[in-house]
Design a protein around this motif. Structure first.
Motif, PDB file in Angstrom:
ATOM      1  N   PHE A 193     -18.976   3.012  -6.955  1.00 42.37           N
ATOM      2  CA  PHE A 193     -17.917   3.071  -5.945  1.00 42.37           C
ATOM      3  C   PHE A 193     -17.433   1.664  -5.621  1.00 42.37           C
ATOM      4  CE2 PHE A 193     -19.443   7.336  -5.324  1.00 42.37           C
ATOM      5  CZ  PHE A 193     -18.316   8.025  -4.924  1.00 42.37           C
ATOM      6  N   ILE A 194     -16.123   1.479  -5.738  1.00 43.42           N
ATOM      7  CA  ILE A 194     -15.552   0.209  -5.279  1.00 43.42           C
ATOM      8  C   ILE A 194     -14.924   0.398  -3.895  1.00 43.42           C
ATOM      9  CG2 ILE A 194     -15.211  -0.825  -7.549  1.00 43.42           C
ATOM     10  CD1 ILE A 194     -12.269   0.067  -7.396  1.00 43.42           C
ATOM     11  N   ALA A 195     -14.697   1.655  -3.544  1.00 41.65           N
ATOM     12  CA  ALA A 195     -14.199   1.955  -2.200  1.00 41.65           C
ATOM     13  C   ALA A 195     -15.060   3.081  -1.636  1.00 41.65           C
ATOM     14  CB  ALA A 195     -12.733   2.372  -2.256  1.00 41.65           C
ATOM     15  N   PRO A 196     -16.289   2.759  -1.241  1.00 47.06           N
ATOM     16  CA  PRO A 196     -17.167   3.824  -0.736  1.00 47.06           C
ATOM     17  C   PRO A 196     -16.701   4.321   0.632  1.00 47.06           C
ATOM     18  CG  PRO A 196     -18.201   1.685  -0.479  1.00 47.06           C
ATOM     19  CD  PRO A 196     -16.927   1.440  -1.198  1.00 47.06           C
ATOM     20  N   ALA A 197     -17.306   5.400   1.071  1.00 42.57           N
ATOM     21  CA  ALA A 197     -16.958   5.952   2.376  1.00 42.57           C
ATOM     22  C   ALA A 197     -17.236   4.898   3.448  1.00 42.57           C
ATOM     23  CB  ALA A 197     -17.773   7.207   2.648  1.00 42.57           C
ATOM     24  N   GLY A 198     -16.301   4.721   4.355  1.00 43.15           N
ATOM     25  CA  GLY A 198     -16.457   3.736   5.417  1.00 43.15           C
ATOM     26  C   GLY A 198     -15.800   2.407   5.114  1.00 43.15           C
ATOM     27  N   SER A 199     -15.366   2.214   3.889  1.00 52.03           N
ATOM     28  CA  SER A 199     -14.741   0.938   3.531  1.00 52.03           C
ATOM     29  C   SER A 199     -13.255   0.958   3.908  1.00 52.03           C
ATOM     30  CB  SER A 199     -14.907   0.653   2.035  1.00 52.03           C
ATOM     31  OG  SER A 199     -14.249   1.642   1.287  1.00 52.03           O
ATOM     32  N   ARG A 200     -12.730  -0.233   4.063  1.00 52.53           N
ATOM     33  CA  ARG A 200     -11.329  -0.353   4.460  1.00 52.53           C
ATOM     34  C   ARG A 200     -10.434  -0.452   3.221  1.00 52.53           C
ATOM     35  NH1 ARG A 200      -7.784  -4.879   6.186  1.00 52.53           N
ATOM     36  NH2 ARG A 200      -9.347  -6.294   5.349  1.00 52.53           N
ATOM     37  N   ILE A 201      -9.312   0.232   3.290  1.00 45.77           N
ATOM     38  CA  ILE A 201      -8.309   0.109   2.222  1.00 45.77           C
ATOM     39  C   ILE A 201      -6.960  -0.182   2.878  1.00 45.77           C
ATOM     40  CG2 ILE A 201      -9.433   1.629   0.511  1.00 45.77           C
ATOM     41  CD1 ILE A 201      -7.410   3.818   1.452  1.00 45.77           C
ATOM     42  N   GLY A 202      -6.088  -0.801   2.112  1.00 45.45           N
ATOM     43  CA  GLY A 202      -4.748  -1.062   2.598  1.00 45.45           C
ATOM     44  C   GLY A 202      -3.743  -0.306   1.762  1.00 45.45           C
ATOM     45  N   LEU A 203      -2.711   0.216   2.412  1.00 41.55           N
ATOM     46  CA  LEU A 203      -1.668   0.943   1.678  1.00 41.55           C
ATOM     47  C   LEU A 203      -0.320   0.335   1.998  1.00 41.55           C
ATOM     48  CD1 LEU A 203      -2.667   4.700   2.124  1.00 41.55           C
ATOM     49  CD2 LEU A 203      -2.519   3.462  -0.036  1.00 41.55           C
ATOM     50  N   ALA A 204       0.458   0.097   0.957  1.00 39.90           N
ATOM     51  CA  ALA A 204       1.838  -0.374   1.141  1.00 39.90           C
ATOM     52  C   ALA A 204       2.757   0.697   0.579  1.00 39.90           C
ATOM     53  CB  ALA A 204       2.046  -1.684   0.412  1.00 39.90           C
ATOM     54  N   PHE A 205       3.802   1.030   1.291  1.00 43.74           N
ATOM     55  CA  PHE A 205       4.728   2.078   0.847  1.00 43.74           C
ATOM     56  C   PHE A 205       6.112   1.790   1.421  1.00 43.74           C
ATOM     57  CE2 PHE A 205       1.582   3.548   3.961  1.00 43.74           C
ATOM     58  CZ  PHE A 205       2.345   3.544   5.113  1.00 43.74           C
ATOM     59  N   PRO A 206       7.160   2.408   0.885  1.00 47.79           N
ATOM     60  CA  PRO A 206       8.512   2.052   1.344  1.00 47.79           C
ATOM     61  C   PRO A 206       8.832   2.608   2.732  1.00 47.79           C
ATOM     62  CG  PRO A 206       8.633   3.773  -0.306  1.00 47.79           C
ATOM     63  CD  PRO A 206       7.196   3.403  -0.209  1.00 47.79           C
ATOM     64  N   LYS A 207       9.473   1.772   3.499  1.00 52.61           N
ATOM     65  CA  LYS A 207       9.976   2.224   4.787  1.00 52.61           C
ATOM     66  C   LYS A 207      11.317   2.908   4.575  1.00 52.61           C
ATOM     67  CE  LYS A 207       8.326  -1.402   7.896  1.00 52.61           C
ATOM     68  NZ  LYS A 207       8.790  -2.576   8.640  1.00 52.61           N
ATOM     69  N   SER A 208      11.696   3.696   5.551  1.00 55.32           N
ATOM     70  CA  SER A 208      13.029   4.291   5.486  1.00 55.32           C
ATOM     71  C   SER A 208      14.033   3.238   5.956  1.00 55.32           C
ATOM     72  CB  SER A 208      13.090   5.518   6.394  1.00 55.32           C
ATOM     73  OG  SER A 208      14.395   5.974   6.495  1.00 55.32           O
ATOM     74  N   GLY A 209      15.181   3.235   5.401  1.00 58.40           N
ATOM     75  CA  GLY A 209      16.199   2.285   5.839  1.00 58.40           C
ATOM     76  C   GLY A 209      17.131   1.952   4.710  1.00 58.40           C
ATOM     77  N   ARG A 210      18.172   1.206   5.044  1.00 51.19           N
ATOM     78  CA  ARG A 210      19.178   0.877   4.040  1.00 51.19           C
ATOM     79  C   ARG A 210      18.622  -0.086   2.999  1.00 51.19           C
ATOM     80  NH1 ARG A 210      24.509   1.889   4.587  1.00 51.19           N
ATOM     81  NH2 ARG A 210      25.121   3.060   6.415  1.00 51.19           N
TER      82      ARG A 210
ATOM     83  N   GLU B 134      12.238  -1.849   1.941  1.00 53.38           N
ATOM     84  CA  GLU B 134      11.304  -2.678   2.670  1.00 53.38           C
ATOM     85  C   GLU B 134       9.955  -1.972   2.671  1.00 53.38           C
ATOM     86  OE1 GLU B 134      11.255  -4.882   6.996  1.00 53.38           O
ATOM     87  OE2 GLU B 134      13.058  -3.830   6.347  1.00 53.38           O
ATOM     88  N   ALA B 135       8.877  -2.736   2.554  1.00 54.45           N
ATOM     89  CA  ALA B 135       7.556  -2.110   2.485  1.00 54.45           C
ATOM     90  C   ALA B 135       6.868  -2.111   3.840  1.00 54.45           C
ATOM     91  CB  ALA B 135       6.683  -2.842   1.472  1.00 54.45           C
ATOM     92  N   ALA B 136       6.127  -1.058   4.070  1.00 53.70           N
ATOM     93  CA  ALA B 136       5.274  -0.983   5.250  1.00 53.70           C
ATOM     94  C   ALA B 136       3.834  -1.135   4.790  1.00 53.70           C
ATOM     95  CB  ALA B 136       5.472   0.354   5.946  1.00 53.70           C
ATOM     96  N   TYR B 137       2.996  -1.670   5.658  1.00 57.67           N
ATOM     97  CA  TYR B 137       1.598  -1.837   5.283  1.00 57.67           C
ATOM     98  C   TYR B 137       0.736  -1.224   6.374  1.00 57.67           C
ATOM     99  CZ  TYR B 137      -2.886  -3.925   4.201  1.00 57.67           C
ATOM    100  OH  TYR B 137      -4.204  -4.104   3.920  1.00 57.67           O
ATOM    101  N   ASP B 138      -0.335  -0.550   5.950  1.00 55.35           N
ATOM    102  CA  ASP B 138      -1.212   0.079   6.937  1.00 55.35           C
ATOM    103  C   ASP B 138      -2.647   0.079   6.409  1.00 55.35           C
ATOM    104  OD1 ASP B 138      -1.748   1.250   9.334  1.00 55.35           O
ATOM    105  OD2 ASP B 138      -0.977   3.244   8.811  1.00 55.35           O
ATOM    106  N   ASP B 139      -3.610  -0.043   7.328  1.00 52.82           N
ATOM    107  CA  ASP B 139      -5.034  -0.018   6.951  1.00 52.82           C
ATOM    108  C   ASP B 139      -5.630   1.354   7.240  1.00 52.82           C
ATOM    109  OD1 ASP B 139      -5.217  -2.600   6.134  1.00 52.82           O
ATOM    110  OD2 ASP B 139      -5.725  -3.372   8.126  1.00 52.82           O
ATOM    111  N   TYR B 140      -6.576   1.745   6.404  1.00 53.12           N
ATOM    112  CA  TYR B 140      -7.261   3.031   6.614  1.00 53.12           C
ATOM    113  C   TYR B 140      -8.733   2.855   6.271  1.00 53.12           C
ATOM    114  CZ  TYR B 140      -2.561   5.059   6.607  1.00 53.12           C
ATOM    115  OH  TYR B 140      -1.273   5.349   6.902  1.00 53.12           O
ATOM    116  N   THR B 141      -9.527   3.804   6.774  1.00 51.37           N
ATOM    117  CA  THR B 141     -10.940   3.851   6.398  1.00 51.37           C
ATOM    118  C   THR B 141     -11.135   5.039   5.461  1.00 51.37           C
ATOM    119  OG1 THR B 141     -11.579   2.951   8.529  1.00 51.37           O
ATOM    120  CG2 THR B 141     -13.288   4.090   7.287  1.00 51.37           C
TER     121      THR B 141
END
Lengths: 259, 467
Positions: B204-221, B224-231
């Motif tokens: 496991f490189i991302a075991p349960a309890g580890s933090r990951i980051g996600l970047a995805f497109p924002k809505s708009g003209r 632009e990317a949005a970034y968010d952290d998750y466990t």
């Protein structure tokens, strides 16, 4: 009544000395036959043979090798067709019949005995004897008459002195026994005419004598018409009549010793 | 009657002819095994594909989706309410995943970020059957992060010993929240692990309890990317690498909020509505009805597709692969047919005099032909029957055979890590088996037609004189 049956019934109403027997009058006129070898070579065998055999008669056809004895026998037995000439069985012309009717006549009117016996190696002696009936009957007919037909075939084997050999394969029989089995097979189809091609040709003198005696006895007992092709004059002399073929022509009609 | 008697005797005595149908037997057995394994794979794959997607998916062509999804749900209920079992709104968008490794390095991967409501999504398809913990045990789909994970983080440990009035307390609490965000994510198993060749377990490189980051497109003209952290709170393992190596599930409302497509409290846009229909309902009919009614509401905006239509190319590829394989294997049986033809021709030559005798005894042309055709049919029935039994036995004991080969050779013929199957899946389809057997019989009988025809046309005199 099918067409095949109608043809057969026309040429089967026969009796001999008051009992129902299978015998017939066979008549051939001007038979000519040539074999083709390659594209252009034609070898004439029969040059216009006239031949008649009366019901219940035993005729021997003799002649040198290549004289056309076997060819004549094949034409008379509908194994082959003449180039010219006609063949009549009980007054009905049979040489121009369609294949199905020829097959039917070979099965019901003629019984063949060959020099090399030609028994089926996979079948027992009894099954070989039953073969004409097996060919004649549908599976349903066969199963409904099986017991009776087996009994009849066994009685034919008994008649030729091989009652105890019914379950034996041809490979387990001697030459004489095989030929007697072949005769029983020819008789089992209840034919009108037996056509024997050198029946003693592969047998020793004793076996040959035994086979010829059997054929002679059957001819006398049942009035069965028989044509025997042979080059052995001692065999031919046992016939009622001898027909000599020479270079595809009937040279002479000689009465046999038994006549 | 003689046809059947001779056919039976030939069958019992001509072993060379029996040898000729061994190739037919092997061909039939091979085809049954290959088709059963391929059908097993295809069936399992379809099951998994169907499990991931709901029966029908209503989606917008626009990645930013539609805000009035509750109205769309009402339309679905109104149009097909009696046919529909459940619906689930989802938001699907492409993104980038950052996995932070303990040594400070980070791994970046391309992913599909899917915002869902776990309870709703579990009702549409088999989603809940694919969510598991690190040990492979199924867990209830959800994004709740256990409280003790934050307290067990490095900052959380320090926080425990820091009084509340200490100025560091708030900083440590913030750091604990950064180290273990309180937003959970379910990550595709193949994204979270690395499989080393030959290794028995995955790392496991991302075991349960580890933090990951996600970047995805924002809505708009402007893009632009949005970034968010998750466990990481669970792993998605469907057995389809295409999904297990791409999907990351996050809370729908959070994704809407981060993409500026929702207020984070429930109001927001979705770009898909998963529709689960009742058992036995024709999903194509439901899809076309929904497409029609949604088109009338907003033309060229919605796309309604069944799960099969969405996976069309993959399912079609499997079908084509199976078809090509069948053609090739049938060619093998066709080659076997030529073997039968050769051996039958030899038997006809060997039996020439017998054929002559049969004709002399009154056997018809059709009768003689019938002997050899019956013989060919009987041989093919024997060969195909034996092949069918052999094939079915191999299919039945396929995994035992595989284990035996594994133990004999010391290598793994079928690696479950590659296919995600614990054993080789097989599915015997009776109609396929019947088709294979009947096809092989037809080939074998066809191969005996020419020798049978040749035998039937033999001239009796020439046959009798044959040396």
């Amino acid at each position: 009544m099918t067409k095949t049956e109608s043809v057969t019934t026309m040429i089967l109403p026969l009796s001999f000395k008051g009992q129902h027997i299978m015998s017939a009058h066979l008549h051939a006129v001007g038979l000519k036959k040539a074999y083709r070898k390659g594209r252009s070579l034609e070898v004439p065998v029969l040059h216009g043979v006239d031949f008649t055999i009366e019901a219940g008669e035993m005729v021997a056809i003799v002649g040198a090798s290549g004289s056309g004895k076997s060819t004549l026998l094949h034409l008379l037995g509908l194994l082959d067709g003449p180039d010219q000439g006609h063949i009549y069985l009980n007054g009905e012309r049979i040489d121009q019949l369609p294949d199905k009717k020829r097959d039917y006549l070979r099965n019901t009117a003629f019984g063949f005995v060959f020099q090399s016996y030609h028994l089926m190696p996979e079948l027992t002696a009894l099954e070989n004897v039953m073969m004409p009936q097996l060919i004649r009957l549908s599976p349903w007919q066969w199963f409904s008459q099986k017991t009776q037909l087996k009994r009849e075939a066994a009685s034919w084997l008994e008649r030729v002195g091989l009652g105890h050999r019914g379950k034996h394969k041809p490979s387990e029989l001697s030459g004489g026994e095989m030929q007697r089995t072949a005769i029983a097979r020819a008789l089992a189809g209840n034919p009108q005419i037996i056509l024997a091609d050198e029946p003693t040709g592969n047998l020793d003198a004793e076996s040959g004598e035994s086979v010829m005696k059997l054929l002679r006895d059957l001819n006398r007992e049942r009035g069965m018409t028989m044509i025997v092709v042979t080059h052995d004059l001692s065999v031919a002399r046992q016939a009622d009549r001898i027909v000599r073929l020479n270079q595809g022509l009937v040279e002479s009609f000689n009465p046999g010793v038994a006549a | 009657m003689y046809k059947y008697l001779l056919c039976w005797r030939y069958l019992k005595t001509r072993y060379i002819a029996l040898a000729s149908v061994i190739s037919v037997m092997l061909g039939v057995a091979t085809m049954i095994v290959v088709n059963s394994v391929m059908a097993g794979f295809a069936h399992t794959m379809r099951d998994r594909l169907h499990g991931i997607l709901a029966d029908v998916v209503v989606e917008s062509y626009d990645l930013d989706g539609f805000w009035d999804w509750r109205d769309v749900q009402s339309i679905i209920q109104k149009e097909c309410g009696d046919l529909v079992e459940a619906t689930a709104p989802t938001m699907e968008t492409f993104g980038l995943l950052k996995i932070y490794l303990p040594d400070g390095q980070a791994v970046t991967r391309q992913v599909m970020v899917i915002g869902i409501r776990p309870e709703d999504r579990a009702k549409t398809g088999d989603f809940s059957e694919f969510v598991q913990d690190e040990n492979g045990k199924l867990i209830k789909p959800g994004f709740d992060v256990p409280k003790n994970w934050q307290t067990n983080s490095p900052a959380g440990h320090l926080l425990k010993d820091t009084p509340k009035d200490d100025p560091l307390h708030d900083i440590l609490r913030q750091q604990a929240g950064e180290q273990v965000p309180d937003r959970g994510a379910i990550v595709g198993y193949a994204l979270a692990t690395i499989h080393r060749p030959g290794a028995l377990t995955d790392d496991f490189i991302a075991p349960a309890g580890s933090r990951i980051g996600l970047a995805f497109p924002k809505s708009g003209r402007k893009p632009e990317a949005a970034y968010d952290d998750y466990t990481v709170v669970g792993f998605f393992k469907s057995g389809m690498s295409e999904y297990d190596s791409m999907h990351v599930y996050v809370p729908l409302e959070r994704l809407q909020y981060m993409r500026m497509l929702g207020d984070g409290l429930g109001a927001g846009a979705v770009n898909q509505i998963q529709v689960q229909v009742k058992p036995g309902v024709n999903i194509n009919e439901v899809a076309s009805r929904l497409q029609r009614v949604l088109d009338s509401r907003r033309p060229l905006y919605f796309r309604v597709a069944t799960w099969e239509q969405k996976q069309g190319p993959l399912l079609e590829a499997v079908k084509i692969e199976q078809f090509i394989l069948n053609v090739l294997l049938f060619l093998i049986i066709a080659v076997a047919g030529f073997g039968i033809l050769a051996i039958f021709s030899m038997i006809v030559v060997e039996k020439t005099r017998d054929i002559g005798v049969l004709k002399a005894l009154g056997a018809s042309t059709g009768g003689v032909r019938g002997i050899f055709l019956s013989y060919g049919l009987a041989l093919s029935i024997v060969g195909c029957g034996a092949g069918m039994i052999e094939g079915l036995l191999i299919v039945h004991y396929l995994n035992d055979i595989e284990n035996l080969i594994n133990s004999l050779t010391g290598t793994r013929v079928f690696n479950p890590d590659i296919y995600y199957f614990s054993e080789i899946p097989t599915l015997v389809e009776p109609w396929t088996v019947a088709g294979i057997v009947l096809g092989a019989i037809a080939i074998a009988v066809t191969a005996s037609v020419w020798p049978a025809q040749r035998a039937s046309r033999l001239h009796p005199v020439q046959a009798l004189r044959f040396e």
